[in-house]
Design an enzyme around this catalytic site. Structure first.
Site, PDB file in Angstrom:
ATOM      1  N   LEU A 193      41.309  42.975  34.652  1.00 47.84           N
ATOM      2  CA  LEU A 193      39.980  43.038  34.024  1.00 47.84           C
ATOM      3  C   LEU A 193      39.963  42.332  32.666  1.00 47.84           C
ATOM      4  CD1 LEU A 193      39.180  46.777  34.874  1.00 47.84           C
ATOM      5  CD2 LEU A 193      38.529  44.728  36.175  1.00 47.84           C
TER       6      LEU A 193
ATOM      7  N   LYS B  54      29.236  33.650  36.923  1.00 49.11           N
ATOM      8  CA  LYS B  54      30.299  32.640  37.009  1.00 49.11           C
ATOM      9  C   LYS B  54      30.611  32.314  38.468  1.00 49.11           C
ATOM     10  CE  LYS B  54      34.430  32.949  37.213  1.00 49.11           C
ATOM     11  NZ  LYS B  54      35.655  32.507  37.838  1.00 49.11           N
TER      12      LYS B  54
ATOM     13  N   GLY C 250      34.601  39.609  30.809  1.00 52.49           N
ATOM     14  CA  GLY C 250      33.518  39.355  31.773  1.00 52.49           C
ATOM     15  C   GLY C 250      33.240  40.629  32.569  1.00 52.49           C
ATOM     16  N   HIS C 251      34.313  41.270  33.064  1.00 53.22           N
ATOM     17  CA  HIS C 251      34.142  42.538  33.793  1.00 53.22           C
ATOM     18  C   HIS C 251      33.576  43.612  32.858  1.00 53.22           C
ATOM     19  CE1 HIS C 251      37.662  40.709  36.082  1.00 53.22           C
ATOM     20  NE2 HIS C 251      36.728  40.814  36.997  1.00 53.22           N
TER      21      HIS C 251
ATOM     22  N   GLY D 212      28.794  38.775  38.619  1.00 53.21           N
ATOM     23  CA  GLY D 212      28.757  37.794  37.531  1.00 53.21           C
ATOM     24  C   GLY D 212      28.237  36.446  37.991  1.00 53.21           C
TER      25      GLY D 212
ATOM     26  N   SER E  64      37.943  34.286  33.297  1.00 53.15           N
ATOM     27  CA  SER E  64      38.376  34.432  34.678  1.00 53.15           C
ATOM     28  C   SER E  64      39.793  34.979  34.669  1.00 53.15           C
ATOM     29  CB  SER E  64      38.360  33.054  35.356  1.00 53.15           C
ATOM     30  OG  SER E  64      39.167  33.076  36.516  1.00 53.15           O
ATOM     31  N   SER E  65      40.094  35.801  35.668  1.00 53.55           N
ATOM     32  CA  SER E  65      41.459  36.345  35.757  1.00 53.55           C
ATOM     33  C   SER E  65      42.464  35.226  35.969  1.00 53.55           C
ATOM     34  CB  SER E  65      41.555  37.338  36.912  1.00 53.55           C
ATOM     35  OG  SER E  65      40.559  38.323  36.771  1.00 53.55           O
TER      36      SER E  65
END
Ligand code: PAF
Length: 281
Positions: free
Chosen positions: A33, A149, A36-37, A147, A185-186
């Site tokens: 996480l 994205k 963004g999350h 999201g 982003s992860s």
């Protein structure tokens, strides 16, 4: 915060909460996480009585040569972040819990999942829609938070909920960016220091494209060309695609008009990054 790993237990909990008149908001994730999350969870917290977060690295959406095994798994740090964001239920199912032996049923949103990322990741969106369809049946949320994205994913999931009459409202939340504009982003953590620096060109080039549309350039070819040449000039990234599509259907446009999304995917080494921007023409 309760950590639940079984489908049966979470369904029992949600049924009780609903009988008590509570609203349920849901944020599905694959973990690792980031901010963004966090922004999805915050909105979910503001708008619902019960916040459910799922963390499940879904094997069904990774191709055979993709990064399923190496995808970051950070259960302990994810739990800490979830607690901080006042998540009520963290749903952490195993692969066996989600796909027991003999599993045969899939959801496929046609057409709009065959373009953009669907071209280079065949089967990816079928994996996403199937797992999110299952999660919606398990969590039974009033509202699903996604999201911007992952715009194609958000569009396909919105289509799926409409086509299959899932009783859920889908809310798509703005992309959260690093200070230099890189979309969170992860997968950013896979980037080398050099690639991480270069990757900021993605958002710079999208903004340049949007500016050009606003200034009156409605030629798809010209906008794509401008973006491609900036990325090539300012980075070592390998372009997968740059496209101008209808923001609702994600289908490619011949001429830029209406609510348009400029979307791209670019490889930095073995890491593929995606981003997009919306422009009204
Ligand atoms: O965006 C993601 O993290 C995943 O695709 C999702 C929606 C959680 C489905 O596995």
């Amino acid at each position: 915060m309760r950590v639940i790993r079984s489908v049966r237990s979470i369904q029992q909990f949600i049924k009780k909460a609903k009988l008590a008149g509570k609203t349920v908001g849901f944020v599905p994730t694959m973990g690792a996480l980031h901010d963004g999350h966090r922004s999805l969870l915050r909105r979910c917290r503001r708008e619902n009585d019960i916040v459910v977060l799922s963390v499940f690295v879904n094997p069904g959406q990774f191709g055979p040569k993709e990064d399923f095994a190496k995808y970051p798994r950070r259960e302990q740090t994810d739990k800490k972040l979830a607690k901080k964001e006042k998540v009520d239920i963290m749903f952490l199912p195993s692969v066996k819990e989600m796909y027991p032996g003999g599993y045969l049923t899939y959801i496929d949103v046609e057409k709009m999942t065959r373009v953009l990322c669907g071209k280079s990741r065949p089967g990816h969106f079928k994996g996403v829609t199937t797992v999110v369809g299952k999660l919606l049946n398990i969590v039974m949320p009033d509202t699903l938070y996604l999201g911007q994205k992952d715009a194609q994913q958000a569009a396909a999931l919105t289509r799926m909920t409409r086509d299959l009459n899932f009783p859920v409202i889908v809310k798509i939340c703005p992309t959260v960016r690093e200070a230099d504009g890189l979309a969170m982003s992860s997968r950013n953590q896979y980037l080398t220091e050099r690639a991480r620096g270069e990757a900021a060109v993605l958002y710079r080039s999208l903004k340049e494209g949007r500016q050009s549309v606003i200034a009156g350039n409605h030629s798809v070819t010209a906008i794509i060309c401008k973006i491609r040449s900036r990325i090539t000039r300012e980075s070592s990234g390998r372009i997968d695609y740059v496209e101008c599509v209808d923001a609702g259907t994600v289908m490619p446009l011949k001429k830029i008009q209406g609510k348009t999304m400029i979307a791209l995917a670019v490889w930095f080494g073995k890491t593929r990054l995606i981003d997009n921007i919306i422009v009204h023409a």
